[in-house]
Design a protein around this motif. Sequence first.
Motif, PDB file in Angstrom:
ATOM      1  N   TRP A 246       0.824  -1.204   0.000  1.00 28.14           N
ATOM      2  CA  TRP A 246       0.000   0.000   0.000  1.00 28.14           C
ATOM      3  C   TRP A 246       0.860   1.257   0.000  1.00 28.14           C
ATOM      4  CZ3 TRP A 246      -4.343   1.241  -1.753  1.00 28.14           C
ATOM      5  CH2 TRP A 246      -4.991   2.412  -1.375  1.00 28.14           C
ATOM      6  N   GLU A 405      -7.781  -1.614  -4.893  1.00 29.13           N
ATOM      7  CA  GLU A 405      -9.185  -1.376  -4.552  1.00 29.13           C
ATOM      8  C   GLU A 405     -10.105  -2.239  -5.411  1.00 29.13           C
ATOM      9  OE1 GLU A 405      -7.085   2.703  -4.194  1.00 29.13           O
ATOM     10  OE2 GLU A 405      -6.936   0.881  -5.412  1.00 29.13           O
ATOM     11  N   ALA A 408      -9.835  -5.948  -4.392  1.00 31.79           N
ATOM     12  CA  ALA A 408     -10.614  -6.249  -3.184  1.00 31.79           C
ATOM     13  C   ALA A 408     -12.106  -6.330  -3.510  1.00 31.79           C
ATOM     14  CB  ALA A 408     -10.350  -5.186  -2.120  1.00 31.79           C
ATOM     15  N   ARG A 413     -14.139  -8.375  -0.875  1.00 29.47           N
ATOM     16  CA  ARG A 413     -13.559  -8.026   0.412  1.00 29.47           C
ATOM     17  C   ARG A 413     -14.023  -6.634   0.809  1.00 29.47           C
ATOM     18  NH1 ARG A 413      -7.183  -9.918  -0.107  1.00 29.47           N
ATOM     19  NH2 ARG A 413      -7.585 -12.175  -0.078  1.00 29.47           N
ATOM     20  N   THR A 416     -11.791  -2.283   4.193  1.00 29.53           N
ATOM     21  CA  THR A 416     -10.725  -2.375   5.203  1.00 29.53           C
ATOM     22  C   THR A 416      -9.643  -3.370   4.798  1.00 29.53           C
ATOM     23  OG1 THR A 416     -12.066  -4.007   6.392  1.00 29.53           O
ATOM     24  CG2 THR A 416     -12.228  -1.698   7.102  1.00 29.53           C
ATOM     25  N   ARG A 417      -9.912  -4.199   3.803  1.00 28.60           N
ATOM     26  CA  ARG A 417      -8.931  -5.204   3.387  1.00 28.60           C
ATOM     27  C   ARG A 417      -8.087  -4.750   2.186  1.00 28.60           C
ATOM     28  NH1 ARG A 417      -9.779 -10.509   4.147  1.00 28.60           N
ATOM     29  NH2 ARG A 417      -7.625 -10.626   3.395  1.00 28.60           N
ATOM     30  N   VAL A 418      -8.253  -3.511   1.729  1.00 25.29           N
ATOM     31  CA  VAL A 418      -7.528  -3.047   0.539  1.00 25.29           C
ATOM     32  C   VAL A 418      -6.025  -3.083   0.766  1.00 25.29           C
ATOM     33  CG1 VAL A 418      -7.049  -1.022  -0.896  1.00 25.29           C
ATOM     34  CG2 VAL A 418      -9.412  -1.665  -0.396  1.00 25.29           C
ATOM     35  N   GLU A 419      -5.577  -2.595   1.939  1.00 23.66           N
ATOM     36  CA  GLU A 419      -4.142  -2.564   2.191  1.00 23.66           C
ATOM     37  C   GLU A 419      -3.560  -3.973   2.246  1.00 23.66           C
ATOM     38  OE1 GLU A 419      -2.901  -0.019   5.356  1.00 23.66           O
ATOM     39  OE2 GLU A 419      -4.364   1.546   4.858  1.00 23.66           O
ATOM     40  N   ASP A 420      -4.288  -4.902   2.878  1.00 29.08           N
ATOM     41  CA  ASP A 420      -3.829  -6.290   2.902  1.00 29.08           C
ATOM     42  C   ASP A 420      -3.753  -6.859   1.487  1.00 29.08           C
ATOM     43  OD1 ASP A 420      -3.787  -6.147   5.650  1.00 29.08           O
ATOM     44  OD2 ASP A 420      -5.785  -7.038   5.904  1.00 29.08           O
ATOM     45  N   THR A 421      -4.751  -6.509   0.681  1.00 25.34           N
ATOM     46  CA  THR A 421      -4.773  -7.009  -0.697  1.00 25.34           C
ATOM     47  C   THR A 421      -3.568  -6.507  -1.477  1.00 25.34           C
ATOM     48  OG1 THR A 421      -7.197  -7.048  -0.631  1.00 25.34           O
ATOM     49  CG2 THR A 421      -6.155  -7.141  -2.796  1.00 25.34           C
ATOM     50  N   ASP A 423      -0.637  -5.912  -0.316  1.00 24.53           N
ATOM     51  CA  ASP A 423       0.513  -6.742   0.067  1.00 24.53           C
ATOM     52  C   ASP A 423       0.467  -8.106  -0.605  1.00 24.53           C
ATOM     53  OD1 ASP A 423       1.845  -4.905   1.672  1.00 24.53           O
ATOM     54  OD2 ASP A 423       0.665  -5.419   3.452  1.00 24.53           O
ATOM     55  N   GLU A 424      -0.721  -8.694  -0.629  1.00 19.75           N
ATOM     56  CA  GLU A 424      -0.855 -10.037  -1.204  1.00 19.75           C
ATOM     57  C   GLU A 424      -0.590 -10.046  -2.704  1.00 19.75           C
ATOM     58  OE1 GLU A 424      -4.241 -12.503   0.435  1.00 19.75           O
ATOM     59  OE2 GLU A 424      -4.761 -10.529   1.278  1.00 19.75           O
TER      60      GLU A 424
END
Length: 463
Positions: A246, A405, A408, A413, A416-421, A423-424
């Motif tokens: 992110w 974005e 996700a 998703r 709130t999961r955009v930042e994790d996405t 990274d993934e």
Amino acid sequence: MTDRLSARAFLALVADEDTFRELPYPERKSEPDGPLGWQGYDASRARAAERTGEQESVVCGTASVAGTPAVLIAFEFGFLGGSLGERTGDRLESAYIHAREHRLPVVPLVATGGSRMQEGMLALTQLQRVARQSALTREAGLPQIAVVRDPTTGGGWATLGAGADVILALPGAQVGFAGSRVRPPDADPTAYTAEAQVAAGSADAVVETAELRTTLGTWLRLLTSPAAGAPVPAALGAGDLPATGWQAVQRARSPERPRAQAYLDAYFTRRTAISGDRCGGTDPDGMLCGFGEHEGRTVAYAAQTGTATRPAGYRAAARLIRLADRLGIPVLTLVDTPGAANDAEAERQGAGAAIAEVFGAVAAARTPVTTLVVGEGGSGGALALAAPGNTYATPDSYFSVIAPEMAAAILKRPPTRVEDTADELRIRPQDLVELGVVRGVVRPVPPRPPVPPSPPISPPPPG
């Protein structure tokens, strides 16, 4: 409206002093009143010759333009409206053959009203001869730079003008396929101007007469002085790598990050732009294309500017890459887009086909293509411009199959999961190196340490 200079006056304007040498012309047996026996045709030609001092509507020769040798083809509009007949075709064909035999670029200085009616279809078929010679010259890897004067209409525009690699136009010149006497009576005359053709992507630039020799000379020098390859530019922004996916996205989207213009300014000592896709469109805010001088040799460039690239931008980039490939000029591409424009108008303009053109041009290029990702690498709209196996990234860039974005949202998703996405997706520059997507991360050039002042020289001791 521009002044209608004679062919020789225009040649004197363009060519370096005392360098123009007229080529010998093929001889053709003259039939009474031409091949159709058109009554009064001989008398019309005689009056045209007396008025202009020329025996035909084109003057062909070799000259230097700002130091670069070329074959020049100047139309004499005063000779039957600069129209093309069989003897005109003979001269044009001979000039193109001379250019190929001596490895010279061709510069048509066009001012014509079209084909000569007194020779009927035999005059019109001269366009096929011209097109064939232009195609052979293109295959030989020689550039063709047209200067369209007032007026440039009909088949002369559709072959020698619009068929050139680069098209320069004089201010206010009438330029269009339909001449003033054949277009619809309610047609908007402003559509048939040099300025309108540039705005529609059908010509590259309007050039003032006083600047023509310098501009033409720059183009000739650039298109005939290829570099061996396109070195990777140094990064201009951040030097440290992002800690998270992110953070990579945020850096790439920062308004403070250097854009294409800054990279091109730092890379080239001088450059000239091509404009338009030759299909009625331009994308000046999304794609910058042209040729520039890097370390004394020519490199072509196609650079995204950080906005969503439109179909005309992709087609202009494909045109640039294909032209550079024909001329053996290496290409530098700068990737920076959140993605291709995907609005309804972009679809109507053929977004998919335009992106496919760039993919195809890069894949087919025999000349070296080097890519630097300088910002956002958004999906296929960015990948189309990237050279397989020769792409690099800056520390403030990312490359992703899709924006985090959108990824996700597609995966259902929550926001709130955009930042994790992010990274993934492994979109950081260092991730891309590990994955083998890019060859390396380019860092900024460190500033040179200051040179300490030399110690003062002590005077010699007395005695």
